[in-house]
Design a protein around this motif. Structure first.
Motif, mmCIF file in Angstrom:
data_model
loop_
_atom_site.group_PDB
_atom_site.id
_atom_site.type_symbol
_atom_site.label_atom_id
_atom_site.label_comp_id
_atom_site.label_asym_id
_atom_site.label_seq_id
_atom_site.Cartn_x
_atom_site.Cartn_y
_atom_site.Cartn_z
ATOM 1 N N ARG A 204 10.932 -15.317 -5.916
ATOM 2 C CA ARG A 204 11.041 -15.214 -4.450
ATOM 3 C C ARG A 204 12.069 -14.174 -4.025
ATOM 4 N N TRP A 205 13.013 -13.851 -4.929
ATOM 5 C CA TRP A 205 14.025 -12.837 -4.605
ATOM 6 C C TRP A 205 13.502 -11.422 -4.875
ATOM 7 N N ALA A 206 12.519 -11.303 -5.741
ATOM 8 C CA ALA A 206 12.025 -9.993 -6.172
ATOM 9 C C ALA A 206 11.589 -9.090 -5.019
ATOM 10 N N PRO A 207 10.900 -9.581 -3.960
ATOM 11 C CA PRO A 207 10.490 -8.684 -2.870
ATOM 12 C C PRO A 207 11.650 -7.977 -2.181
ATOM 13 N N ALA A 208 12.851 -8.576 -2.241
ATOM 14 C CA ALA A 208 14.004 -7.954 -1.585
ATOM 15 C C ALA A 208 14.388 -6.638 -2.254
ATOM 16 N N TRP A 209 13.961 -6.443 -3.495
ATOM 17 C CA TRP A 209 14.307 -5.237 -4.237
ATOM 18 C C TRP A 209 13.285 -4.116 -4.030
ATOM 19 N N ARG A 210 12.226 -4.412 -3.300
ATOM 20 C CA ARG A 210 11.148 -3.440 -3.147
ATOM 21 C C ARG A 210 11.018 -2.962 -1.711
ATOM 22 N N ILE A 211 10.461 -1.770 -1.563
ATOM 23 C CA ILE A 211 10.157 -1.209 -0.250
ATOM 24 C C ILE A 211 8.646 -1.294 -0.065
ATOM 25 N N LYS A 212 8.218 -2.026 0.918
ATOM 26 C CA LYS A 212 6.796 -2.257 1.141
ATOM 27 C C LYS A 212 6.096 -0.979 1.581
ATOM 28 N N LYS A 213 4.998 -0.682 0.926
ATOM 29 C CA LYS A 213 4.230 0.511 1.265
ATOM 30 C C LYS A 213 3.351 0.245 2.483
ATOM 31 N N ASN A 214 3.051 1.309 3.218
ATOM 32 C CA ASN A 214 2.163 1.247 4.384
ATOM 33 C C ASN A 214 2.636 0.223 5.419
ATOM 34 N N ALA A 215 3.950 0.028 5.480
ATOM 35 C CA ALA A 215 4.513 -0.911 6.456
ATOM 36 C C ALA A 215 4.839 -0.180 7.747
ATOM 37 N N SER A 216 5.173 -0.949 8.776
ATOM 38 C CA SER A 216 5.586 -0.357 10.046
ATOM 39 C C SER A 216 6.917 0.368 9.865
ATOM 40 N N ALA A 217 7.255 1.183 10.843
ATOM 41 C CA ALA A 217 8.512 1.937 10.760
ATOM 42 C C ALA A 217 9.704 1.003 10.695
ATOM 43 N N TYR A 218 9.661 -0.078 11.491
ATOM 44 C CA TYR A 218 10.782 -1.017 11.488
ATOM 45 C C TYR A 218 10.887 -1.722 10.140
ATOM 46 N N ARG A 219 9.742 -2.167 9.590
ATOM 47 C CA ARG A 219 9.767 -2.861 8.301
ATOM 48 C C ARG A 219 10.229 -1.915 7.201
ATOM 49 N N MET A 220 9.799 -0.674 7.249
ATOM 50 C CA MET A 220 10.242 0.307 6.262
ATOM 51 C C MET A 220 11.751 0.501 6.350
#
Length: 547
Positions: A204-220
């Motif tokens: 569950r902690w692993a996503p915090a280490w990644r940058i989501k592709k094709n995300a909104s500008a704010y999420r990026m």
């Protein structure tokens, strides 16, 4: 706990963001300050005249004879081939006025063969001229160019040290906030019967280490802020702590370290620095001190030659360093071997030897090499330049996150107030020792007055809402006059809220000021709860008085 840490991270980040943005960008540049300075200013650093160099003391004597208002406080004792001799200068005291002479420079570059002045500049002055840009950025990095006043020139250094303390603390807060939230409540029967296993904490902690592709500008932006902070967390912590050590070493780090570990006292620790406008004049000459230093080095069988010497006018201490020409940063950024002498008596006060002393001594010696990356040579300096850019990116993305969330909060308030309309309708609740109950609406002033008087001193906290959104809370004081005052505030709130609940900033500031004065009258006797009154831009906080 998490909500509290979010608030701490938000306000700590906002406090340090601008400072760290500047410090990060300037740090990325000044990792190469010597190389860039020499590239930009070959007229200052490159010697044009050939021939054997003059003895350093003669070079200094010629310069001071030609500039009687100046005192040379630093000069090299050996020269790099093809390079000028760089001197640091301080003004002497004018015997007629008792004040320092005014000089428009504090550095001079001389031809070693003749003593001819190739150029002068004021190191650290605010200027973007090619001669001044690197010293300007260097001083900006560690002091923000806060001016000297009250006879002290370290206000900016202290400021950046405080920023470092907040930054180090915020490193841990930010790390905690990246951890996945614990699941609340008991596991349902459906979850128990599910064939899928519950994800582990690390999964569950692993996503915090990644940058989501094709995300909104704010999420990026959010992912960059979080992921960059995690991947570089250890380096950020090192930079934060070493900035404290170098800016508040004598004030904070050394005293704290000496409480736990054996730390050799600093040479100037027992001396109170003189005001910058009242320097301490030396009674011994450079020549006398250099003779004493050379004799002491011979006793210790040091092989390194005399490298440079410096006189500190605020403490009255000479320092003499030993290194080969061009090796003033020593090995891995460690300071070279140095001896310290009293400027009046010539008595040796102490020494500084790299990689020698107690564990705490070596730890303090490592602060600059770690902060500059020089401890790892060229790769370390490259890494620190990149880390400067990371610090700037984290500061900028953090501000964007805060600004975006603030806009969302303001829009929610406007939306909720617009849904209620301009009728002035609102709801009032009172928190008593045993309950939290609705007592009336803003439009029914007579009923509110009656209900408040019936509650008497049991009422501790009043909450105002419009629609589904809280507009604020006001702490109630004991006494009939206090309740009447609260009713007056309620009426005033209702009348000042108009069309979507907007309240002019000027009216809001006046309302807050008046409210603060009136509330503070019985503050200590009332035993008020922690409360806040919030109307768009205006917030009045009343802290609980215990006892």
């Amino acid at each position: 706990m998490r909500s509290l840490l979010v608030i701490v991270h938000r306000w700590a980040g906002l406090f340090i963001a601008a400072f760290l943005f500047v410090a990060g960008l300037t740090g990325a540049v000044i990792s190469w300050d010597h190389e860039l300075d020499e590239w930009l200013n070959p007229d200052l650093f490159e010697a044009k005249l050939g021939g054997p160099p003059l003895p350093p003391l003669e070079l200094v004597a010629r310069f001071e004879a030609a500039n009687p208002q100046a005192r040379v406080t630093y000069f090299p004792l050996s020269y790099e081939p093809g390079k000028t001799a760089g001197l640091f200068i301080q003004p002497r005291v004018n015997p007629a006025t008792g004040r320092l002479f005014e000089l428009n420079y504090n550095q001079a570059y001389l031809e070693p063969a003749t003593g001819e002045v190739r150029g002068k500049r004021y190191w650290g002055q605010i200027s973007l001229d090619r001669r001044d840009i690197l010293p300007f950025l260097y001083k900006l990095h560690y002091s923000m160019h806060v001016p000297d006043f009250l006879g002290f020139d370290g206000w900016g250094i202290w400021l950046m040290g405080i920023v470092g303390i907040v930054w180090m603390f915020d490193c841990f807060v930010g790390l905690w906030l990246t951890f996945p939230q614990s699941k609340r409540g008991a596991t349902s029967a459906i979850a128990i019967s599910s064939p899928h296993r519950e994800k582990s904490w690390l999964s569950r902690w692993a996503p915090a280490w990644r940058i989501k592709k094709n995300a909104s500008a704010y999420r990026m932006n959010f992912d960059v802020h979080r992921a960059f902070g995690l991947w570089t967390w250890l380096f950020l912590l090192i930079l934060a702590f070493t900035s404290i050590s170098m800016n508040l070493g004598d004030e904070v780090v050394r005293p704290a370290l000496s409480k736990v570990f054996s730390l050799t006292p600093d040479v100037g620790e027992s001396r109170t620095p003189a005001p910058i406008d009242k320097p301490i004049s030396p009674q011994l000459s450079f020549a006398s001190v250099l003779n004493i230093a050379a004799a002491e080095a011979a006793k210790r069988s040091w092989q390194e030659p005399l490298g440079s010497t410096f006189y500190n006018q605020q403490t009255g201490i000479y320092s003499v360093s030993f290194f080969e020409a061009g090796e003033e940063h020593g090995s891995g950024g460690m300071e070279p071997k140095t001896l310290y002498f009293d400027g009046k008596t010539g008595v040796m006060l102490g020494d500084s030897i790299p990689w020698a002393g107690t564990a705490a001594d070596i730890f303090m010696q490592l602060q600059f090499p770690l902060h500059s990356g020089r401890i790892a040579g060229l790769p370390g300096r490259i890494l620190l330049s990149l880390m400067g850019l990371v610090v700037a990116v984290l500061s900028l993305t953090g501000i964007v996150i805060w600004f975006k969330k603030r806009l969302v909060r303001l829009k929610r308030i406007e939306h909720g107030n617009a849904a209620v309309g301009a009728t002035g309708a609102g709801y009032v609740h009172v928190l008593t020792p045993g309950s939290y109950r609705f007592i009336g609406s803003l439009g029914d002033e007579n009923a509110l007055r009656l209900r408040l008087s019936e509650l008497g001193e049991k009422a501790a906290l009043l909450s105002i809402t419009r629609g589904a959104l809280p507009l604020g809370r006001i702490a109630l004081l004991s006494g009939e006059s206090s309740f009447l005052f609260v009713v007056a505030i309620i009426v005033g709130v209702r009348r000042m809220l108009y069309r979507g609940g907007r309240l002019s900033m000027g009216t809001g500031m006046l309302f807050r000021s008046v409210g603060t004065v009136l509330f503070s009258r019985n503050f200590w006797q009332a035993g008020m709860l922690d409360a806040s009154y919030y109307v768009r831009h205006v917030r009045l906080r009343v802290m609980r008085a215990k006892g």
